[in-house]
Design an enzyme around this catalytic site. Structure first.
Site, PDB file in Angstrom:
ATOM      1  N   ASP A 174       9.244  33.329  35.414  1.00  0.00           N
ATOM      2  CA  ASP A 174      10.133  34.286  35.468  1.00  0.00           C
ATOM      3  C   ASP A 174      10.272  34.375  37.204  1.00  0.00           C
ATOM      4  O   ASP A 174       9.792  34.273  37.288  1.00  0.00           O
ATOM      5  CB  ASP A 174       9.639  35.661  35.134  1.00  0.00           C
ATOM      6  CG  ASP A 174      10.738  36.979  34.810  1.00  0.00           C
ATOM      7  OD1 ASP A 174      10.444  37.058  34.029  1.00  0.00           O
ATOM      8  OD2 ASP A 174      11.279  36.976  35.830  1.00  0.00           O
ATOM      9  N   ALA A 187      20.010  31.284  35.199  1.00  0.00           N
ATOM     10  CA  ALA A 187      19.298  32.419  34.565  1.00  0.00           C
ATOM     11  C   ALA A 187      19.897  34.076  35.436  1.00  0.00           C
ATOM     12  O   ALA A 187      19.429  34.211  36.235  1.00  0.00           O
ATOM     13  CB  ALA A 187      17.404  32.344  34.987  1.00  0.00           C
ATOM     14  N   ASN A 229      17.811  41.771  38.650  1.00  0.00           N
ATOM     15  CA  ASN A 229      17.430  40.660  38.051  1.00  0.00           C
ATOM     16  C   ASN A 229      18.576  39.083  38.395  1.00  0.00           C
ATOM     17  O   ASN A 229      18.013  38.695  38.925  1.00  0.00           O
ATOM     18  CB  ASN A 229      17.998  40.386  36.400  1.00  0.00           C
ATOM     19  CG  ASN A 229      16.821  40.537  35.194  1.00  0.00           C
ATOM     20  OD1 ASN A 229      16.322  39.728  35.221  1.00  0.00           O
ATOM     21  ND2 ASN A 229      16.791  41.924  34.988  1.00  0.00           N
ATOM     22  N   TYR A 244      28.047  43.441  37.077  1.00  0.00           N
ATOM     23  CA  TYR A 244      27.708  41.824  36.622  1.00  0.00           C
ATOM     24  C   TYR A 244      28.539  41.375  37.181  1.00  0.00           C
ATOM     25  O   TYR A 244      27.599  40.545  38.480  1.00  0.00           O
ATOM     26  CB  TYR A 244      27.708  41.957  34.710  1.00  0.00           C
ATOM     27  CG  TYR A 244      28.114  40.294  34.735  1.00  0.00           C
ATOM     28  CD1 TYR A 244      27.055  39.246  34.923  1.00  0.00           C
ATOM     29  CD2 TYR A 244      29.943  39.969  34.255  1.00  0.00           C
ATOM     30  CE1 TYR A 244      27.035  38.122  34.966  1.00  0.00           C
ATOM     31  CE2 TYR A 244      29.663  38.776  34.339  1.00  0.00           C
ATOM     32  CZ  TYR A 244      28.549  37.376  34.183  1.00  0.00           C
ATOM     33  OH  TYR A 244      28.686  35.901  34.029  1.00  0.00           O
ATOM     34  N   HIS A 293      29.961  37.639  22.120  1.00  0.00           N
ATOM     35  CA  HIS A 293      31.286  36.496  21.954  1.00  0.00           C
ATOM     36  C   HIS A 293      32.779  36.026  21.297  1.00  0.00           C
ATOM     37  O   HIS A 293      32.213  36.578  19.942  1.00  0.00           O
ATOM     38  CB  HIS A 293      31.001  35.492  22.974  1.00  0.00           C
ATOM     39  CG  HIS A 293      30.346  35.506  24.740  1.00  0.00           C
ATOM     40  ND1 HIS A 293      29.090  35.750  24.412  1.00  0.00           N
ATOM     41  CD2 HIS A 293      31.391  35.588  25.595  1.00  0.00           C
ATOM     42  CE1 HIS A 293      28.928  35.734  25.934  1.00  0.00           C
ATOM     43  NE2 HIS A 293      30.243  36.307  26.652  1.00  0.00           N
ATOM     44  N   ILE A 346      40.139  42.611  16.701  1.00  0.00           N
ATOM     45  CA  ILE A 346      41.038  41.821  17.827  1.00  0.00           C
ATOM     46  C   ILE A 346      40.783  43.361  18.896  1.00  0.00           C
ATOM     47  O   ILE A 346      41.609  44.016  18.305  1.00  0.00           O
ATOM     48  CB  ILE A 346      42.435  41.871  16.843  1.00  0.00           C
ATOM     49  CG1 ILE A 346      42.149  40.671  16.551  1.00  0.00           C
ATOM     50  CG2 ILE A 346      43.702  41.450  18.553  1.00  0.00           C
ATOM     51  CD1 ILE A 346      43.743  40.127  15.930  1.00  0.00           C
TER      52      ILE A 346
HETATM   53  N1  UDP Z   1      37.086  40.130  22.048  1.00  0.00           N
HETATM   54  C1  UDP Z   1      38.025  40.638  20.378  1.00  0.00           C
HETATM   55  N2  UDP Z   1      36.771  41.025  19.937  1.00  0.00           N
HETATM   56  C2  UDP Z   1      35.602  40.641  19.575  1.00  0.00           C
HETATM   57  C3  UDP Z   1      35.161  39.530  21.034  1.00  0.00           C
HETATM   58  C4  UDP Z   1      35.838  39.905  22.041  1.00  0.00           C
HETATM   59  O1  UDP Z   1      39.395  40.195  20.250  1.00  0.00           O
HETATM   60  O2  UDP Z   1      34.726  41.000  18.629  1.00  0.00           O
HETATM   61  C5  UDP Z   1      38.310  39.405  22.931  1.00  0.00           C
HETATM   62  C6  UDP Z   1      38.316  40.390  24.627  1.00  0.00           C
HETATM   63  O3  UDP Z   1      38.945  41.726  24.337  1.00  0.00           O
HETATM   64  C7  UDP Z   1      38.605  39.052  25.242  1.00  0.00           C
HETATM   65  C8  UDP Z   1      38.804  37.840  24.634  1.00  0.00           C
HETATM   66  O4  UDP Z   1      38.511  38.273  22.897  1.00  0.00           O
HETATM   67  O5  UDP Z   1      40.053  39.381  25.437  1.00  0.00           O
HETATM   68  C9  UDP Z   1      37.033  37.049  24.769  1.00  0.00           C
HETATM   69  O6  UDP Z   1      36.333  37.937  24.698  1.00  0.00           O
HETATM   70  P1  UDP Z   1      34.791  37.117  24.976  1.00  0.00           P
HETATM   71  O7  UDP Z   1      33.812  38.604  25.118  1.00  0.00           O
HETATM   72  O8  UDP Z   1      34.202  36.101  24.409  1.00  0.00           O
HETATM   73  O9  UDP Z   1      34.750  36.620  26.740  1.00  0.00           O
HETATM   74  P2  UDP Z   1      35.669  37.327  28.415  1.00  0.00           P
HETATM   75  O10 UDP Z   1      36.969  37.302  28.031  1.00  0.00           O
HETATM   76  O11 UDP Z   1      34.495  39.041  28.024  1.00  0.00           O
HETATM   77  O12 UDP Z   1      33.532  36.863  28.927  1.00  0.00           O
END
Ligand code: UDP
Length: 326
Positions: A49, A72, A90, A139, A187, A205
């Site tokens: 770590d 990491a 972190n 973040y 994601h 969506i």
């Molecule tokens: N998104 C969505 N439904 C989900 C997860 C993500 O519509 O269940 C959309 C989110 O609003 C963004 C795109 O998909 O516009 C990509 O999101 P992700 O979390 O994969 O990556 P980010 O762009 O946040 O890094």
């Protein structure tokens, strides 16, 4: 030897594989909180770590480390808003530990995994590297802080770094040995594939009222193996005397949430149910990066260009992963 910090995670494991394929010796250093031991199939593995500086020193004492690649980090935007301290410790304080030990052992080369989240809400698209950086969550702030630290260390101590700002990393190893596996998963692509495989009922969506052609968010999805290529090119660029630089890693090509779902329906042959849902807080309408600088300076050429390639490799991995878990 290259030290791959966080090499048991999604992106780090793909880079560790490619480094080994290219003949580099690697040691992966990972605390396995989010990483997976079974993703480290190449090179050495050290359970450790970054919070423990003595442990880092021991790694440098025992191994001829020439460069560090640093993956990491905690990367859940929502969590970073609720618990910023966790992110600053972190992602920032622990990074200072590794940089400190690098100085002690006179290790000069550092590849840093940064993010388009450091730009905040874009003013211009596609985003170029000198676009203003105003992150809208801890973040993104934590990653930007490290970027600034690296620049100061370059000026003061001669650290040679490449900061790589990823857009949306996606897809899986084309040999199907490793892939995307986050717990919890947030994601889009893995969640869409969960819906395809029947692990969840539908895909939500997030937002259908954006000012985009189909009213859903647009992102720049980049294949994880293409990201891996760029890391090796960046490392070799530094080894060959290149000056410290920042590169966007994207495709310059925007794809909407609806396009992702439709491509997944085609690739999987499954009838994926989608449900219109409210916007997710903090989501910019469009995030697309210009990769011109990486193309020009690193001679980087994405090989898995296009959403089909991304979703096909992700789908192969997803099915394999599901079979293992069943
Ligand atoms: N998104 C969505 N439904 C989900 C997860 C993500 O519509 O269940 C959309 C989110 O609003 C963004 C795109 O998909 O516009 C990509 O999101 P992700 O979390 O994969 O990556 P980010 O762009 O946040 O890094």
């Amino acid at each position: 030897m290259i030290l791959v910090v966080g090499g048991a995670g999604y992106i780090g494991s793909h880079i560790n594989k490619l480094l080994n394929k290219k003949g580099y010796k690697t040691a992966v250093f990972d605390n396995l909180i989010y990483g997976h031991r079974e993703f480290v199939k190449w090179g050495d593995f050290i359970l450790g770590d970054l919070a423990d500086i003595e442990q880092i020193r021991l790694v440098f004492k025992k191994n001829p480390i020439k460069a560090v690649m640093h993956f990491a980090a905690l990367a859940y935007v929502g969590e970073s808003v609720e618990d910023p301290q966790k992110y600053y410790i972190n992602n920032v304080a622990n990074t200072l530990n590794i940089l400190r030990v690098m100085r002690e052992f006179n290790v000069k080369f550092f590849i840093f995994s940064s993010t388009c989240a450091t730009y905040g809400n874009p003013i211009e698209t596609p985003i170029v590297e000198n676009h203003p950086q105003n992150p809208i969550n801890p973040y993104g702030q934590s990653k930007l802080m490290v970027e600034k630290i690296l620049s100061d260390y370059n000026n003061a101590y001669g650290l040679k770094y490449a900061t790589l700002r990823y857009f949306n990393a996606a897809g899986a190893d084309p040999d199907n040995e490793i892939g995307e596996w986050h717990e919890p998963e947030t994601h889009l692509i893995p969640l869409v594939l969960d819906a395809a495989i029947g692990k969840r009922e539908d895909i939500k969506i997030f937002g259908t009222d954006y000012d985009t052609p189909d009213s859903t968010c647009i992102r720049d999805y980049i294949h994880v193996t293409d990201l891996a290529d760029a890391h090796i090119l960046a490392l070799e660029y530094l080894f060959n005397g290149g000056k410290s630089e920042v590169f966007n890693l994207g495709n310059g090509n925007g794809v909407s949430v609806i396009e992702v779902i439709e491509t997944a329906r085609r690739v999987t042959g499954k009838n994926i149910k989608s449900v219109e849902s409210p916007r997710r807080p903090g989501d910019p309408a469009v995030l697309v990066g210009s990769a011109r600088k990486a193309t020009e300076i690193l001679n980087w050429q994405p090989r898995y260009f296009g959403l089909n390639n991304i979703i096909e490799t992700a789908w192969s991995w997803h099915q394999k992963q599901q079979n293992i878990q069943d």
